[in-house]
Design an enzyme around this catalytic site. Structure first.
Site, PDB file in Angstrom:
ATOM      1  N   LYS A 196       0.940  -1.187   0.003  1.00 38.05           N
ATOM      2  CA  LYS A 196       0.117   0.104   0.243  1.00 38.05           C
ATOM      3  C   LYS A 196       0.885   1.151   0.062  1.00 38.05           C
ATOM      4  O   LYS A 196       1.945   1.196   0.197  1.00 38.05           O
ATOM      5  CB  LYS A 196      -0.933   0.037   1.267  1.00 38.05           C
ATOM      6  CG  LYS A 196      -2.096  -1.204   1.286  1.00 38.05           C
ATOM      7  CD  LYS A 196      -2.751  -1.209   2.328  1.00 38.05           C
ATOM      8  CE  LYS A 196      -3.764  -2.314   2.231  1.00 38.05           C
ATOM      9  NZ  LYS A 196      -4.467  -2.326   3.452  1.00 38.05           N
TER      10      LYS A 196
ATOM     11  N   HIS B 280      -1.894  -5.554   1.503  1.00 39.15           N
ATOM     12  CA  HIS B 280      -2.994  -6.118   1.167  1.00 39.15           C
ATOM     13  C   HIS B 280      -2.554  -7.630   0.543  1.00 39.15           C
ATOM     14  O   HIS B 280      -1.844  -7.764   0.191  1.00 39.15           O
ATOM     15  CB  HIS B 280      -3.737  -5.476   0.164  1.00 39.15           C
ATOM     16  CG  HIS B 280      -4.912  -6.209  -0.625  1.00 39.15           C
ATOM     17  ND1 HIS B 280      -6.056  -6.638   0.127  1.00 39.15           N
ATOM     18  CD2 HIS B 280      -4.984  -7.220  -1.488  1.00 39.15           C
ATOM     19  CE1 HIS B 280      -6.991  -7.476  -0.411  1.00 39.15           C
ATOM     20  NE2 HIS B 280      -6.212  -7.818  -1.594  1.00 39.15           N
TER      21      HIS B 280
ATOM     22  N   ASN C 181      -1.879   0.058   7.509  1.00 38.40           N
ATOM     23  CA  ASN C 181      -1.326  -1.381   7.469  1.00 38.40           C
ATOM     24  C   ASN C 181      -0.511  -2.225   6.498  1.00 38.40           C
ATOM     25  O   ASN C 181      -0.406  -3.166   6.319  1.00 38.40           O
ATOM     26  CB  ASN C 181      -2.544  -2.382   8.022  1.00 38.40           C
ATOM     27  CG  ASN C 181      -3.337  -2.455   7.009  1.00 38.40           C
ATOM     28  OD1 ASN C 181      -3.385  -1.884   5.901  1.00 38.40           O
ATOM     29  ND2 ASN C 181      -4.579  -3.283   7.433  1.00 38.40           N
TER      30      ASN C 181
ATOM     31  N   TYR D 160     -12.455  -2.993  -3.262  1.00 35.57           N
ATOM     32  CA  TYR D 160     -12.962  -3.053  -1.842  1.00 35.57           C
ATOM     33  C   TYR D 160     -14.744  -3.136  -2.087  1.00 35.57           C
ATOM     34  O   TYR D 160     -15.076  -2.227  -0.966  1.00 35.57           O
ATOM     35  CB  TYR D 160     -12.566  -1.940  -1.145  1.00 35.57           C
ATOM     36  CG  TYR D 160     -11.039  -2.191  -0.673  1.00 35.57           C
ATOM     37  CD1 TYR D 160     -10.828  -3.369   0.043  1.00 35.57           C
ATOM     38  CD2 TYR D 160     -10.107  -1.081  -0.582  1.00 35.57           C
ATOM     39  CE1 TYR D 160      -9.412  -3.647   0.520  1.00 35.57           C
ATOM     40  CE2 TYR D 160      -8.856  -1.383  -0.259  1.00 35.57           C
ATOM     41  CZ  TYR D 160      -8.377  -2.564   0.439  1.00 35.57           C
ATOM     42  OH  TYR D 160      -7.206  -2.888   0.835  1.00 35.57           O
TER      43      TYR D 160
ATOM     44  N   GLU E 243      -9.657 -10.955  -7.593  1.00 36.63           N
ATOM     45  CA  GLU E 243      -8.725  -9.631  -7.459  1.00 36.63           C
ATOM     46  C   GLU E 243      -7.577  -9.536  -8.728  1.00 36.63           C
ATOM     47  O   GLU E 243      -7.295  -8.575  -9.038  1.00 36.63           O
ATOM     48  CB  GLU E 243      -8.057  -9.435  -6.129  1.00 36.63           C
ATOM     49  CG  GLU E 243      -9.075  -9.377  -4.844  1.00 36.63           C
ATOM     50  CD  GLU E 243      -8.437  -9.424  -3.676  1.00 36.63           C
ATOM     51  OE1 GLU E 243      -7.409  -9.819  -3.410  1.00 36.63           O
ATOM     52  OE2 GLU E 243      -9.196  -9.182  -2.603  1.00 36.63           O
TER      53      GLU E 243
HETATM   54  N1  UDP Z   1      -9.535  -0.844   7.361  1.00 35.31           N
HETATM   55  C1  UDP Z   1      -9.549   0.112   8.349  1.00 35.31           C
HETATM   56  N2  UDP Z   1     -10.260   0.501   9.499  1.00 35.31           N
HETATM   57  C2  UDP Z   1     -11.123  -0.825   9.701  1.00 35.31           C
HETATM   58  C3  UDP Z   1     -11.011  -2.027   9.006  1.00 35.31           C
HETATM   59  C4  UDP Z   1     -10.248  -2.065   7.899  1.00 35.31           C
HETATM   60  O1  UDP Z   1      -9.074   1.228   7.713  1.00 35.31           O
HETATM   61  O2  UDP Z   1     -11.680  -0.771  10.939  1.00 35.31           O
HETATM   62  C5  UDP Z   1      -8.807  -0.916   6.058  1.00 35.31           C
HETATM   63  C6  UDP Z   1      -7.392  -1.820   6.253  1.00 35.31           C
HETATM   64  O3  UDP Z   1      -6.585  -0.963   5.388  1.00 35.31           O
HETATM   65  C7  UDP Z   1      -7.929  -2.883   5.864  1.00 35.31           C
HETATM   66  C8  UDP Z   1      -8.890  -2.536   4.816  1.00 35.31           C
HETATM   67  O4  UDP Z   1      -9.448  -1.660   5.276  1.00 35.31           O
HETATM   68  O5  UDP Z   1      -6.479  -3.660   5.316  1.00 35.31           O
HETATM   69  C9  UDP Z   1      -9.584  -3.820   4.133  1.00 35.31           C
HETATM   70  O6  UDP Z   1     -10.231  -4.336   5.214  1.00 35.31           O
HETATM   71  P1  UDP Z   1     -10.279  -5.996   5.432  1.00 35.31           P
HETATM   72  O7  UDP Z   1     -11.380  -6.278   6.583  1.00 35.31           O
HETATM   73  O8  UDP Z   1     -10.746  -6.531   4.267  1.00 35.31           O
HETATM   74  O9  UDP Z   1      -8.970  -6.396   5.973  1.00 35.31           O
HETATM   75  P2  UDP Z   1      -7.692  -7.178   5.267  1.00 35.31           P
HETATM   76  O10 UDP Z   1      -8.228  -8.294   4.402  1.00 35.31           O
HETATM   77  O11 UDP Z   1      -6.945  -5.858   4.710  1.00 35.31           O
HETATM   78  O12 UDP Z   1      -6.911  -7.922   6.524  1.00 35.31           O
HETATM   79 MG    MG Z   2      -9.879  -8.017   3.098  1.00 37.26          MG
END
Ligand code: UDP
Ligand code: MG
Length: 203
Positions: free
Chosen positions: A62, A168, A165, A102, A179
């Site tokens: 990211k 991805h 974080n 997303y 994806e």
């Molecule tokens: N995210 C965020 N706040 C939250 C949850 C998610 O900003 O409370 C963002 C974070 O960058 C995350 C992304 O949204 O990686 C996608 O969320 P997902 O639940 O799909 O998590 P991932 O698959 O990335 O672990």
């Molecule tokens: Mg995810």
């Protein structure tokens, strides 16, 4: 002229000078014909045609990971584990692509700030291939919230807040397929034979 990858050339030399010509012969005979001839031989079964090792996943570094110059360290982790890189590109993501990526999160309260974050700079997107690569890379990436991510995971080592974080990783085989199709055209993904593929697992 037949061209040998350097790793095999070196091993053949070592074997030859240590007097193990038989081993040298077997080393060469076991080496994929396609590589010895610099192209895919007719009928040669590449690792990509084997279901157990041909699973693919999408990993994206990211904008915060790119800005913090973590690209090399993150790629190194997946290479070191033994996975094969089959696609790689750097781009500035459009809001349209991101909203498709997303799509399940569009109604979440954090969605607008997620879009702002993900479009704030370039991302590096990759496709990695290997046995159970989806599950393994999710584990290597760690918990969505870095505050809960284990040390040793990418998020656990390089970040502390869910809003930044670093990386991805696709969360399922079906999700990965969706994806990958979204981010890459088929022609941009390479089927290639890695010279250690018969050493890292039994095919
Ligand atoms: N995210 C965020 N706040 C939250 C949850 C998610 O900003 O409370 C963002 C974070 O960058 C995350 C992304 O949204 O990686 C996608 O969320 P997902 O639940 O799909 O998590 P991932 O698959 O990335 O672990
Ligand atoms: Mg995810």
């Amino acid at each position: 002229m037949v061209m040998f990858p350097r790793c095999i050339f070196k091993r053949v030399f070592q074997q030859f000078y240590s007097g193990h010509q038989e081993t040298t012969k077997s080393l060469l005979s076991g080496f994929p014909t396609a590589l010895l001839h610099g192209q895919r031989a007719a009928g040669h079964r590449s690792s990509s045609s084997l279901p157990s090792v041909s699973e693919r996943t999408l990993i994206a570094i990211k904008p915060d990971g790119v800005q913090r110059r973590l690209v090399g360290q993150i790629i190194q982790r997946f290479e070191q584990r033994g996975f094969k890189l089959v696609g790689l590109k750097m781009l500035q993501v459009s809001e349209d692509l991101l909203s498709q990526h997303y799509s399940q999160l569009r109604t979440k309260p954090f969605y607008p700030s997620l879009v702002h974050y993900m479009t704030s700079g370039p991302v590096v997107v990759m496709v990695w291939e290997g046995h159970k690569v989806v599950q393994a890379t999710r584990t290597m990436v760690g918990h969505t919230n870095p505050a809960e991510a284990q040390a040793g995971t990418v998020r656990g080592d390089f970040s502390f807040h869910v809003s930044r974080n670093v990386v991805h990783a696709s969360d399922s085989v079906d999700g990965a397929q969706r994806e990958i199709q979204l981010w890459f055209q088929g022609k941009d993904l390479l089927n290639w034979d890695c010279c250690d593929q018969t050493i890292t697992c039994e095919l």
